[in-house]
Design a protein around this motif. Structure first.
Motif, mmCIF file in Angstrom:
data_model
loop_
_atom_site.group_PDB
_atom_site.id
_atom_site.type_symbol
_atom_site.label_atom_id
_atom_site.label_comp_id
_atom_site.label_asym_id
_atom_site.label_seq_id
_atom_site.Cartn_x
_atom_site.Cartn_y
_atom_site.Cartn_z
ATOM 1 N N VAL A 96 -14.375 2.807 26.937
ATOM 2 C CA VAL A 96 -14.023 1.987 28.090
ATOM 3 C C VAL A 96 -12.503 1.863 28.227
ATOM 4 C CG1 VAL A 96 -14.222 -0.294 29.118
ATOM 5 C CG2 VAL A 96 -16.190 0.715 28.003
ATOM 6 N N VAL A 97 -11.858 1.363 27.191
ATOM 7 C CA VAL A 97 -10.425 1.090 27.276
ATOM 8 C C VAL A 97 -9.600 2.371 27.301
ATOM 9 C CG1 VAL A 97 -8.494 -0.048 26.137
ATOM 10 C CG2 VAL A 97 -10.728 -1.145 26.175
ATOM 11 N N LEU A 98 -9.934 3.330 26.472
ATOM 12 C CA LEU A 98 -9.113 4.530 26.383
ATOM 13 C C LEU A 98 -9.265 5.470 27.573
ATOM 14 C CD1 LEU A 98 -9.147 5.368 22.578
ATOM 15 C CD2 LEU A 98 -7.460 4.144 23.921
ATOM 16 N N VAL A 99 -10.282 5.253 28.407
ATOM 17 C CA VAL A 99 -10.389 6.039 29.633
ATOM 18 C C VAL A 99 -9.177 5.775 30.519
ATOM 19 C CG1 VAL A 99 -11.733 6.321 31.746
ATOM 20 C CG2 VAL A 99 -12.885 6.198 29.551
ATOM 21 N N ARG A 100 -8.771 4.519 30.578
ATOM 22 C CA ARG A 100 -7.565 4.162 31.351
ATOM 23 C C ARG A 100 -6.315 4.774 30.720
ATOM 24 N NH1 ARG A 100 -4.947 3.461 35.784
ATOM 25 N NH2 ARG A 100 -3.369 1.856 35.714
ATOM 26 N N LEU A 101 -6.219 4.706 29.401
ATOM 27 C CA LEU A 101 -5.089 5.315 28.700
ATOM 28 C C LEU A 101 -5.018 6.805 29.008
ATOM 29 C CD1 LEU A 101 -2.840 5.091 26.457
ATOM 30 C CD2 LEU A 101 -4.640 5.740 24.867
ATOM 31 N N TRP A 102 -6.166 7.460 28.999
ATOM 32 C CA TRP A 102 -6.220 8.896 29.267
ATOM 33 C C TRP A 102 -5.741 9.205 30.686
ATOM 34 C CZ3 TRP A 102 -9.575 11.557 32.668
ATOM 35 C CH2 TRP A 102 -9.524 12.939 32.568
ATOM 36 N N SER A 103 -6.200 8.432 31.663
ATOM 37 C CA SER A 103 -5.824 8.725 33.047
ATOM 38 C C SER A 103 -4.332 8.480 33.295
ATOM 39 C CB SER A 103 -6.683 7.915 34.018
ATOM 40 O OG SER A 103 -6.422 6.546 33.882
ATOM 41 N N VAL A 104 -3.796 7.401 32.721
ATOM 42 C CA VAL A 104 -2.368 7.126 32.877
ATOM 43 C C VAL A 104 -1.541 8.199 32.161
ATOM 44 C CG1 VAL A 104 -0.516 5.503 32.270
ATOM 45 C CG2 VAL A 104 -2.662 4.651 33.222
ATOM 46 N N ARG A 107 -1.530 11.404 34.196
ATOM 47 C CA ARG A 107 -0.709 11.295 35.396
ATOM 48 C C ARG A 107 0.782 11.407 35.078
ATOM 49 N NH1 ARG A 107 -1.584 6.248 36.966
ATOM 50 N NH2 ARG A 107 -3.731 6.767 37.466
ATOM 51 N N HIS A 108 1.207 10.837 33.952
ATOM 52 C CA HIS A 108 2.635 10.798 33.620
ATOM 53 C C HIS A 108 3.047 11.864 32.597
ATOM 54 C CE1 HIS A 108 3.322 7.204 35.962
ATOM 55 N NE2 HIS A 108 2.255 6.654 35.400
ATOM 56 N N GLY A 109 2.127 12.712 32.169
ATOM 57 C CA GLY A 109 2.461 13.791 31.243
ATOM 58 C C GLY A 109 2.702 13.332 29.814
ATOM 59 N N LEU A 110 2.055 12.248 29.411
ATOM 60 C CA LEU A 110 2.214 11.727 28.045
ATOM 61 C C LEU A 110 1.197 12.396 27.132
ATOM 62 C CD1 LEU A 110 2.490 7.994 29.125
ATOM 63 C CD2 LEU A 110 4.348 9.600 28.715
ATOM 64 N N VAL A 111 1.602 12.668 25.891
ATOM 65 C CA VAL A 111 0.738 13.409 24.975
ATOM 66 C C VAL A 111 0.214 12.532 23.844
ATOM 67 C CG1 VAL A 111 0.641 15.392 23.413
ATOM 68 C CG2 VAL A 111 1.924 15.558 25.531
ATOM 69 N N THR A 112 1.060 11.735 23.238
ATOM 70 C CA THR A 112 0.664 10.936 22.080
ATOM 71 C C THR A 112 0.675 9.446 22.420
ATOM 72 O OG1 THR A 112 2.918 10.671 21.254
ATOM 73 C CG2 THR A 112 1.730 12.657 20.549
ATOM 74 N N PRO A 113 0.013 8.626 21.605
ATOM 75 C CA PRO A 113 0.106 7.186 21.824
ATOM 76 C C PRO A 113 1.551 6.678 21.762
ATOM 77 C CG PRO A 113 -1.718 7.653 20.364
ATOM 78 C CD PRO A 113 -0.984 8.945 20.573
ATOM 79 N N ASP A 115 4.161 8.300 22.801
ATOM 80 C CA ASP A 115 4.742 8.603 24.125
ATOM 81 C C ASP A 115 4.349 7.534 25.135
ATOM 82 O OD1 ASP A 115 5.800 10.946 23.132
ATOM 83 O OD2 ASP A 115 4.183 12.211 23.923
ATOM 84 N N PHE A 116 3.102 7.118 25.079
ATOM 85 C CA PHE A 116 2.606 6.082 25.999
ATOM 86 C C PHE A 116 3.368 4.770 25.803
ATOM 87 C CE2 PHE A 116 -0.238 2.614 27.132
ATOM 88 C CZ PHE A 116 -0.646 2.981 28.398
ATOM 89 N N VAL A 117 3.533 4.369 24.537
ATOM 90 C CA VAL A 117 4.237 3.118 24.244
ATOM 91 C C VAL A 117 5.692 3.197 24.685
ATOM 92 C CG1 VAL A 117 5.046 1.642 22.358
ATOM 93 C CG2 VAL A 117 2.679 2.408 22.404
ATOM 94 N N ARG A 118 6.334 4.337 24.431
ATOM 95 C CA ARG A 118 7.734 4.488 24.840
ATOM 96 C C ARG A 118 7.862 4.429 26.366
ATOM 97 N NH1 ARG A 118 9.938 8.749 21.861
ATOM 98 N NH2 ARG A 118 8.708 10.152 23.119
ATOM 99 N N ALA A 119 6.909 5.048 27.088
ATOM 100 C CA ALA A 119 6.968 5.033 28.553
ATOM 101 C C ALA A 119 6.712 3.639 29.113
ATOM 102 C CB ALA A 119 5.957 6.016 29.122
ATOM 103 N N ARG A 120 5.796 2.903 28.492
ATOM 104 C CA ARG A 120 5.439 1.576 29.006
ATOM 105 C C ARG A 120 6.443 0.497 28.614
ATOM 106 N NH1 ARG A 120 1.927 1.017 33.175
ATOM 107 N NH2 ARG A 120 0.361 2.623 32.972
#
Length: 157
Positions: A96-104, A107-113, A115-120
């Motif tokens: 449920v939760v990681l589906v949103r992480l995957w889509s974001v 969309r933004h070209g992030l590869v690792t968690p 990368d996601f934290v740095r972008a957010r």
């Protein structure tokens, strides 16, 4: 040999079929360049939700589920039951939760968690801490797999 001939033939046929499918898949939708981590690490982000669903399922139902957890329960007793509530908590998180992480991330070209934290958050320090936490958690996971497999019931004889 003769008693197991049918098993050997079936196994050989399945092996050859999987090998042929693998070689055909390697030529299907070949990327222009393998220079980016997205291409070899994420399949070029070409997997749809159907394939991703089965990939996540295959990731969750690993040797940990079928070998390490029963071996841990056998070796340590009731303390090994931590894996049962762990699984109950992780499944909703992943599906449920990681589906949103995957889509974001897609969309933004992030590869690792990290990368996601740095972008957010905009914090390289926080991204480094997330990466280190992921490495340490993976090491603990592998340690559980190795130690419980060594004490599995088939090694007790």
């Amino acid at each position: 040999m003769r008693a197991h001939l049918s098993e050997i033939i079936i196994s050989a046929i399945i092996f050859l079929a999987v090998a042929v499918i693998g070689f055909l898949a390697a030529r299907w939708k070949r990327p222009a360049s393998m220079a980016h981590i997205d291409e070899w690490g994420l399949g070029g982000r070409q997997f749809g939700s159907w394939v991703t669903w089965f990939l996540i399922g295959g990731d969750l139902y690993t040797a940990y589920t079928f070998v390490a957890v029963p071996a841990l329960l056998f070796a340590s007793g009731a303390i090994g039951f931590y894996a049962v509530p762990y699984t109950v908590v992780v499944y909703p998180l992943v599906f449920v939760v990681l589906v949103r992480l995957w889509s974001v991330s897609r969309r933004h070209g992030l590869v690792t968690p990290a990368d996601f934290v740095r972008a957010r958050s905009g914090s390289s320090t926080m991204a480094l801490l997330v990466a280190i936490t992921g490495i340490v958690a993976t090491m603990a996971f592998v340690a559980v797999l190795i130690t419980t497999t060594l004490f599995a019931p088939w090694h007790a004889t």
